[in-house]
Design an enzyme around this catalytic site. Sequence first.
Site, PDB file in Angstrom:
ATOM      1  N   ASN A  37       0.816  -1.215   0.000  1.00 41.43           N
ATOM      2  CA  ASN A  37       0.000   0.000   0.000  1.00 41.43           C
ATOM      3  C   ASN A  37       0.855   1.273   0.000  1.00 41.43           C
ATOM      4  OD1 ASN A  37      -2.369   1.369  -0.075  1.00 41.43           O
ATOM      5  ND2 ASN A  37      -2.994   0.915   2.024  1.00 41.43           N
ATOM      6  N   HIS A 122     -14.047  -4.660  10.646  1.00 42.21           N
ATOM      7  CA  HIS A 122     -13.803  -3.321  11.217  1.00 42.21           C
ATOM      8  C   HIS A 122     -15.095  -2.567  11.455  1.00 42.21           C
ATOM      9  CE1 HIS A 122      -9.380  -2.701   9.741  1.00 42.21           C
ATOM     10  NE2 HIS A 122      -9.570  -3.894  10.218  1.00 42.21           N
ATOM     11  N   ARG A 147     -13.545  -5.483  15.395  1.00 44.16           N
ATOM     12  CA  ARG A 147     -12.602  -4.460  15.812  1.00 44.16           C
ATOM     13  C   ARG A 147     -13.354  -3.146  15.922  1.00 44.16           C
ATOM     14  NH1 ARG A 147      -7.601  -1.719  12.438  1.00 44.16           N
ATOM     15  NH2 ARG A 147      -9.210  -0.165  11.974  1.00 44.16           N
ATOM     16  N   TYR A 159      -7.292   7.548  13.435  1.00 42.80           N
ATOM     17  CA  TYR A 159      -7.026   6.355  12.620  1.00 42.80           C
ATOM     18  C   TYR A 159      -8.241   5.441  12.636  1.00 42.80           C
ATOM     19  CZ  TYR A 159      -6.029   1.555  11.733  1.00 42.80           C
ATOM     20  OH  TYR A 159      -6.135   0.291  11.241  1.00 42.80           O
ATOM     21  N   ASP A 210      -7.111  -1.404  17.632  1.00 39.50           N
ATOM     22  CA  ASP A 210      -5.816  -1.180  16.992  1.00 39.50           C
ATOM     23  C   ASP A 210      -5.213   0.139  17.472  1.00 39.50           C
ATOM     24  OD1 ASP A 210      -4.757  -1.642  13.504  1.00 39.50           O
ATOM     25  OD2 ASP A 210      -3.643  -1.057  15.307  1.00 39.50           O
ATOM     26  N   HIS A 212      -2.267   1.065  16.540  1.00 40.57           N
ATOM     27  CA  HIS A 212      -1.600   1.481  15.302  1.00 40.57           C
ATOM     28  C   HIS A 212      -0.230   2.133  15.531  1.00 40.57           C
ATOM     29  CE1 HIS A 212      -1.900   2.561  10.930  1.00 40.57           C
ATOM     30  NE2 HIS A 212      -2.588   1.433  10.960  1.00 40.57           N
ATOM     31  N   GLU A 236      -3.815  -4.117  19.406  1.00 43.34           N
ATOM     32  CA  GLU A 236      -2.945  -4.351  18.260  1.00 43.34           C
ATOM     33  C   GLU A 236      -1.941  -3.219  18.087  1.00 43.34           C
ATOM     34  OE1 GLU A 236      -5.198  -4.930  14.697  1.00 43.34           O
ATOM     35  OE2 GLU A 236      -3.552  -4.240  13.445  1.00 43.34           O
ATOM     36  N   GLU A 262       1.801  -6.584  11.412  1.00 41.75           N
ATOM     37  CA  GLU A 262       1.317  -6.378  10.033  1.00 41.75           C
ATOM     38  C   GLU A 262       2.357  -5.660   9.177  1.00 41.75           C
ATOM     39  OE1 GLU A 262      -2.210  -4.012  10.998  1.00 41.75           O
ATOM     40  OE2 GLU A 262      -1.320  -2.435   9.804  1.00 41.75           O
ATOM     41  N   ARG A 283       0.805 -11.021  13.382  1.00 43.42           N
ATOM     42  CA  ARG A 283      -0.054 -10.517  12.301  1.00 43.42           C
ATOM     43  C   ARG A 283       0.623 -10.457  10.940  1.00 43.42           C
ATOM     44  NH1 ARG A 283      -4.464  -8.339  12.191  1.00 43.42           N
ATOM     45  NH2 ARG A 283      -4.045  -6.376  11.132  1.00 43.42           N
ATOM     46  N   HIS A 312      -3.006 -10.034   9.173  1.00 40.43           N
ATOM     47  CA  HIS A 312      -3.501  -8.788   8.588  1.00 40.43           C
ATOM     48  C   HIS A 312      -4.422  -9.127   7.412  1.00 40.43           C
ATOM     49  CE1 HIS A 312      -2.062  -4.771   6.518  1.00 40.43           C
ATOM     50  NE2 HIS A 312      -3.216  -4.602   7.140  1.00 40.43           N
ATOM     51  N   ASP A 316      -6.185  -3.346   1.540  1.00 40.25           N
ATOM     52  CA  ASP A 316      -5.034  -3.157   0.661  1.00 40.25           C
ATOM     53  C   ASP A 316      -4.304  -4.473   0.391  1.00 40.25           C
ATOM     54  OD1 ASP A 316      -4.631  -2.022   3.503  1.00 40.25           O
ATOM     55  OD2 ASP A 316      -2.633  -2.748   3.006  1.00 40.25           O
ATOM     56  N   GLU A 339      -8.220 -11.352   9.977  1.00 46.91           N
ATOM     57  CA  GLU A 339      -8.859 -10.064   9.702  1.00 46.91           C
ATOM     58  C   GLU A 339      -9.557 -10.117   8.353  1.00 46.91           C
ATOM     59  OE1 GLU A 339      -6.129  -6.822   9.630  1.00 46.91           O
ATOM     60  OE2 GLU A 339      -7.672  -5.300   9.470  1.00 46.91           O
ATOM     61  N   TRP A 402       1.684   7.083  11.911  1.00 47.45           N
ATOM     62  CA  TRP A 402       0.283   7.174  11.513  1.00 47.45           C
ATOM     63  C   TRP A 402      -0.473   5.962  11.954  1.00 47.45           C
ATOM     64  CZ3 TRP A 402      -2.179   3.889   7.838  1.00 47.45           C
ATOM     65  CH2 TRP A 402      -3.532   4.197   7.682  1.00 47.45           C
TER      66      TRP A 402
HETATM   67  C1  GCO Z   1      -5.254  -3.098  10.028  1.00 40.94           C
HETATM   68  C2  GCO Z   1      -4.243  -2.142   9.533  1.00 40.94           C
HETATM   69  C3  GCO Z   1      -4.712  -1.219   8.447  1.00 40.94           C
HETATM   70  C4  GCO Z   1      -3.504  -0.493   7.907  1.00 40.94           C
HETATM   71  C5  GCO Z   1      -3.468  -0.591   6.421  1.00 40.94           C
HETATM   72  C6  GCO Z   1      -2.225   0.045   5.867  1.00 40.94           C
HETATM   73  O1  GCO Z   1      -5.201  -3.436  11.219  1.00 40.94           O
HETATM   74  O2  GCO Z   1      -6.035  -3.545   9.170  1.00 40.94           O
HETATM   75  O3  GCO Z   1      -3.678  -1.424  10.626  1.00 40.94           O
HETATM   76  O4  GCO Z   1      -5.693  -0.364   8.928  1.00 40.94           O
HETATM   77  O5  GCO Z   1      -3.478   0.823   8.350  1.00 40.94           O
HETATM   78  O6  GCO Z   1      -3.538  -1.956   6.078  1.00 40.94           O
HETATM   79  O7  GCO Z   1      -2.129  -0.175   4.497  1.00 40.94           O
HETATM   80 MG    MG Z   2      -3.512  -2.751  12.242  1.00 42.27          MG
END
Ligand code: GCO
Ligand code: MG
Length: 402
Positions: A37, A122, A147, A159, A210, A212, A236, A262, A283, A312, A316, A339, A402
């Site tokens: 991604n 999600h 989630r 996020y 998450d 993140h 996560e 991930e 992940r 993951h 993407d 996921e 991020w």
């Molecule tokens: C998740 C991931 C995504 C990522 C994305 C980045 O837990 O699915 O954190 O939200 O931000 O896959 O490309």
């Molecule tokens: Mg994640």
Amino acid sequence: MKITAARLIVCSPDRNFVTLKIETDEGIYGLGDATLNGRELAVAAYLEEHVLPCLIGRDPFQTEEIWQYFYRGAYWRRGPVTMTAIAAVDVALWDIKGKALNTPVYNLLGGKSRDGVMVYTHANGADISEALDSVQKYMAEGYIAVRAQAGVPGVASSYGVPKPGKAYEPAERGLPSETLWSTEKYLNFVPKLFEKLRVELGDDVHLLHDLHHRLTPIEAARVGKSLEPYHLFWMEDPCPAELQESFELIRRHTTTPIATGEVFNSIWDSHDLIRKQLIDYIRMTIVHGGGITHAKKTAEFASLYHVRTGFHGATDLSPVTMAAALHLGLSVHNFGIQEHMHHSPLTDEVFPHNYTFQAGYMHPGDAPGLGVDIDELLAAKYPYQRAYLPVARKLDGTITDW
Ligand code: GCO
Ligand code: MG
């Protein structure tokens, strides 16, 4: 059987995907996902310039030999671009192998260990109330694991929360957007989100969250501790994981299960996290972690330390990866959860597939190989458009994760 051709299909039905198609002299072809991604063409160039020429004439059954050839033969080790390229080749070869042997890939990985693969999806909302509605919506659809992410009061764009009326797709076309983040506001907010969810939803639904990569270890420890009354399935990416030992500090303070990986691309990214039991779920997924061959080895290493898989599965990662993850998830003994972020209807049209969802579980289907294809004519209607993941800054302007 010999490989006769290997080529990429780069397309953008709602978001960018890079797909590798490997063809053989027996008319059987295999697909691999090469999507990274925000850096898609880096992988495409690595494959086209340095990998695909070396594939022609090889025996597609030699998944181990070919994996080692591209891993050790490159001299330069690991990294998301290299390991995504190797993954695309590996997955396409497993697809060919299953088709040639007329059996679904899971049968080549040890066969079924369960009837279905438990998945989570999600749920999100601009505030707690919207997030609650979103969780309830997915529970009504049959999900038993969800989630939950919500907007953080005082933080402009959190996020995991989509723009109003849009599906959540963080990669945006054009140059990187910038978002702001406040750990202080988040730390005070997040226990309120899960207190409300547990009060309204009860104890049975698995709730995941998450972080993140945004916190320091002690901040993550505080979140884990504050969420213990709500017994999450996992928290996560509590903090950036380059320093694997930092998870020891989190572990000392909380029993909230931890998932990470991930952004990992080889077993070496998680070697200490796993063997020191600093995480509960790994992940690292098939498309960025060297394919089915390396993901299976990582899962089996993790099984020695009570660590389960939690691959993951965001949008993407193409349906090719979703299919491969379901085959591996159906088979590995230490499966945890998979996921499953819904791809758009257009993406599903470009990638016809056999996997199904039923009452909280998914199944890859029993078609030979992976059970996924690509409609090249339709894909050609949606050419690649450069897109970036956002860049995050703290309220004082400092760049953060991020
Ligand atoms: C998740 C991931 C995504 C990522 C994305 C980045 O837990 O699915 O954190 O939200 O931000 O896959 O490309
Ligand atoms: Mg994640």
